[in-house]
Design a protein around this motif. Structure first.
Motif, PDB file in Angstrom:
ATOM      1  N   VAL A 161       0.852  -1.197   0.000  1.00 43.47           N
ATOM      2  CA  VAL A 161       0.000   0.000   0.000  1.00 43.47           C
ATOM      3  C   VAL A 161       0.887   1.246   0.000  1.00 43.47           C
ATOM      4  N   LYS A 162       0.251   2.399  -0.232  1.00 42.95           N
ATOM      5  CA  LYS A 162       1.024   3.654  -0.221  1.00 42.95           C
ATOM      6  C   LYS A 162       1.361   4.022   1.231  1.00 42.95           C
ATOM      7  N   LYS A 163       2.457   4.789   1.380  1.00 40.57           N
ATOM      8  CA  LYS A 163       2.924   5.143   2.730  1.00 40.57           C
ATOM      9  C   LYS A 163       1.805   5.822   3.553  1.00 40.57           C
ATOM     10  N   ARG A 164       1.075   6.721   2.890  1.00 34.65           N
ATOM     11  CA  ARG A 164       0.041   7.448   3.635  1.00 34.65           C
ATOM     12  C   ARG A 164      -1.147   6.550   4.025  1.00 34.65           C
ATOM     13  N   PHE A 169      -4.105  -0.010   7.999  1.00 36.29           N
ATOM     14  CA  PHE A 169      -3.920  -1.468   7.883  1.00 36.29           C
ATOM     15  C   PHE A 169      -3.081  -1.997   9.046  1.00 36.29           C
ATOM     16  N   GLY A 170      -3.079  -3.322   9.197  1.00 34.00           N
ATOM     17  CA  GLY A 170      -2.031  -3.950   9.978  1.00 34.00           C
ATOM     18  C   GLY A 170      -0.811  -3.974   9.082  1.00 34.00           C
ATOM     19  N   SER A 171       0.382  -3.947   9.666  1.00 35.64           N
ATOM     20  CA  SER A 171       1.601  -3.946   8.842  1.00 35.64           C
ATOM     21  C   SER A 171       2.547  -5.030   9.340  1.00 35.64           C
ATOM     22  N   VAL A 172       3.254  -5.665   8.387  1.00 34.84           N
ATOM     23  CA  VAL A 172       4.153  -6.765   8.787  1.00 34.84           C
ATOM     24  C   VAL A 172       5.590  -6.476   8.373  1.00 34.84           C
ATOM     25  N   GLY A 173       6.528  -6.985   9.153  1.00 40.62           N
ATOM     26  CA  GLY A 173       7.938  -6.966   8.788  1.00 40.62           C
ATOM     27  C   GLY A 173       8.385  -8.407   8.695  1.00 40.62           C
ATOM     28  N   GLY A 174       9.160  -8.738   7.644  1.00 43.56           N
ATOM     29  CA  GLY A 174       9.566 -10.138   7.520  1.00 43.56           C
ATOM     30  C   GLY A 174      10.712 -10.323   6.564  1.00 43.56           C
ATOM     31  N   SER A 198       6.864  -2.217   7.405  1.00 43.95           N
ATOM     32  CA  SER A 198       6.951  -2.211   5.936  1.00 43.95           C
ATOM     33  C   SER A 198       5.654  -1.620   5.392  1.00 43.95           C
ATOM     34  N   LEU A 199       5.560  -1.536   4.064  1.00 44.64           N
ATOM     35  CA  LEU A 199       4.305  -1.059   3.477  1.00 44.64           C
ATOM     36  C   LEU A 199       3.448  -2.230   3.014  1.00 44.64           C
ATOM     37  N   LEU A 200       3.713  -3.414   3.573  1.00 43.82           N
ATOM     38  CA  LEU A 200       2.853  -4.570   3.304  1.00 43.82           C
ATOM     39  C   LEU A 200       1.692  -4.513   4.299  1.00 43.82           C
ATOM     40  N   GLY A 201       0.512  -4.206   3.777  1.00 48.12           N
ATOM     41  CA  GLY A 201      -0.665  -4.047   4.634  1.00 48.12           C
ATOM     42  C   GLY A 201      -1.501  -5.328   4.646  1.00 48.12           C
ATOM     43  N   ILE A 202      -2.047  -5.639   5.816  1.00 45.68           N
ATOM     44  CA  ILE A 202      -2.827  -6.881   5.968  1.00 45.68           C
ATOM     45  C   ILE A 202      -4.233  -6.688   5.424  1.00 45.68           C
ATOM     46  N   VAL A 203      -4.705  -7.636   4.630  1.00 43.24           N
ATOM     47  CA  VAL A 203      -6.113  -7.620   4.213  1.00 43.24           C
ATOM     48  C   VAL A 203      -6.810  -8.860   4.780  1.00 43.24           C
ATOM     49  N   ALA A 243       5.429 -17.642  11.612  1.00 40.26           N
ATOM     50  CA  ALA A 243       4.206 -17.286  10.872  1.00 40.26           C
ATOM     51  C   ALA A 243       4.663 -16.597   9.588  1.00 40.26           C
ATOM     52  N   TYR A 244       3.791 -16.579   8.588  1.00 45.10           N
ATOM     53  CA  TYR A 244       4.181 -16.105   7.255  1.00 45.10           C
ATOM     54  C   TYR A 244       3.185 -15.080   6.717  1.00 45.10           C
ATOM     55  N   ALA A 245       3.646 -14.308   5.744  1.00 44.42           N
ATOM     56  CA  ALA A 245       2.753 -13.406   5.014  1.00 44.42           C
ATOM     57  C   ALA A 245       2.816 -13.792   3.544  1.00 44.42           C
ATOM     58  N   CYS A 246       1.668 -13.741   2.878  1.00 47.74           N
ATOM     59  CA  CYS A 246       1.602 -14.068   1.454  1.00 47.74           C
ATOM     60  C   CYS A 246       1.118 -12.828   0.703  1.00 47.74           C
ATOM     61  N   GLU A 247       1.979 -12.310  -0.176  1.00 46.52           N
ATOM     62  CA  GLU A 247       1.589 -11.162  -1.000  1.00 46.52           C
ATOM     63  C   GLU A 247       0.798 -11.738  -2.170  1.00 46.52           C
ATOM     64  N   PHE A 248      -0.489 -11.720  -2.057  1.00 44.93           N
ATOM     65  CA  PHE A 248      -1.341 -12.446  -3.007  1.00 44.93           C
ATOM     66  C   PHE A 248      -1.456 -11.710  -4.339  1.00 44.93           C
ATOM     67  N   GLU A 249      -1.817 -12.491  -5.353  1.00 43.73           N
ATOM     68  CA  GLU A 249      -2.120 -11.903  -6.660  1.00 43.73           C
ATOM     69  C   GLU A 249      -3.617 -11.652  -6.703  1.00 43.73           C
ATOM     70  N   GLY A 250      -4.038 -10.435  -7.075  1.00 40.56           N
ATOM     71  CA  GLY A 250      -5.470 -10.162  -7.187  1.00 40.56           C
ATOM     72  C   GLY A 250      -5.800  -8.743  -6.763  1.00 40.56           C
ATOM     73  N   GLU A 251      -7.037  -8.345  -7.066  1.00 43.56           N
ATOM     74  CA  GLU A 251      -7.494  -7.002  -6.703  1.00 43.56           C
ATOM     75  C   GLU A 251      -8.373  -7.102  -5.465  1.00 43.56           C
TER      76      GLU A 251
END
Ligand code: UTP
Length: 287
Positions: A161-164, A169-174, A198-203, A243-251
């Motif tokens: 996601v964008k920094k702003r 969101f929840g955010s993860v570091g990994g 990081s800018l990886l936001g949880i959905v 535990a893991y995070a998956c940067e999924f493909e999709g909208e």
């Protein structure tokens, strides 16, 4: 282990989308031609989920009715030979085995998940937010199940996601362990951009294990606060369990506010063969 159970919490108040959600669940708002919750259940079923635990409340009866057999409607549609309409509703109650569990009070997402603890019976299971639609080739929850099958530990879905925006969101570091997969070392809820790992936001898609539910059960909720799965994942990481995070493909579309609700309708409307051309003309004319 195969994942065949999913918990979908739908007992929230939907305060961000009032008055639309005053007397109807936000999960029942229509996106193109079906309620949001239909998309979520469809995604689960395509990923091989057989049993769906919907966490509901007294104001969410419409969801139970939607997934139940409607004898009267089917009878009349059949009698009037409305075959297309009949075909559109018939498969709905066969999609999966639905189990409805009441959350006593809307005490937050984490509390809603704990309501299903005894029912999932010490098995890993999927958790899917009832107001998030993810449009992808391979269902998002199937992408998470694949990661779970490779590592055997809980997984959370993330998107860049964008920094702003990260504060929403929840955010993860990994550490990246393969393309799109990160082993987590940090997880925080709605951080200020300068503190986000990081800018990886949880959905709203997760694979959880019984250990996560144990952590949640033992979690001491600060007065007046709600808790969610971030606290469960954080508890695991603090005791050095992976535990893991998956940067999924999709909208991803969330339907909890008027902006995102309209975006979901336009994006998915533009993919609908029946209305695509006219909708395009309308949009061009009005922009
Ligand atoms: P949200 O975080 O969007 O909360 O919930 P909400 O209460 O529904 O909406 P707002 O923030 O007041 O506008 C995400 C999902 O978790 C469910 C909701 O129904 C939604 O599908 N939920 C939330 C519960 O089942 N129980 C709760 O106590 C809170």
């Amino acid at each position: 282990m195969n994942i065949t159970k999913a918990i979908i919490p739908v007992a929230g108040l939907g305060t961000r989308f009032l008055p639309a959600t005053k007397s109807q669940p936000k999960e029942m708002l229509t996106v193109v031609d079906r309620p949001v919750i239909h998309y979520v259940v469809e995604e689960a079923v395509k990923a091989g989920i057989k049993q769906i635990f919907l966490i509901t409340s007294s104001t969410k009866r419409a969801i139970e009715d939607y997934f139940d057999y409607n004898f009267e409607l089917e009878y009349w549609l059949k009698k009037r030979e409305k075959t297309k309409a009949l075909k559109s509703i018939r498969p709905i109650h066969h999609m999966a085995e639905f189990i409805f569990i009441r959350q006593r009070e809307p005490k937050g997402f984490g509390d809603a998940i704990l309501t299903a603890k005894e029912f999932v019976k010490n098995e890993p299971c999927a958790v899917m937010l009832g107001d998030d639609i993810i449009d992808s080739k391979l269902p998002c929850i199937a992408q998470l199940i694949d990661v779970y099958k490779r590592y055997g530990d809980p997984v959370v879905a993330v998107k860049r996601v964008k920094k702003r925006e990260i504060k929403h969101f929840g955010s993860v570091g990994g550490t990246k362990v393969e393309e799109g997969v990160y082993q987590l070392h940090k997880i925080v809820e709605k951080p200020k951009p300068e503190y986000a790992p990081s800018l990886l936001g949880i959905v709203g898609r997760y694979i959880i294990t019984p250990e996560i539910l144990e952590v949640l059960q033992g979690f001491k909720v600060p007065k007046g606060k709600e808790f969610g799965l971030v606290e469960g994942f954080d508890g695991l990481l603090r005791t050095k369990r992976p535990a893991y995070a998956c940067e999924f493909e999709g909208e991803w579309y969330t339907v909890g506010s008027k902006q995102s609700f309209l975006e979901a309708n336009i994006a998915l409307g533009l993919k609908d063969k029946e209305i695509r051309q006219e909708l395009k003309k309308f949009l061009k004319k009005n922009i």
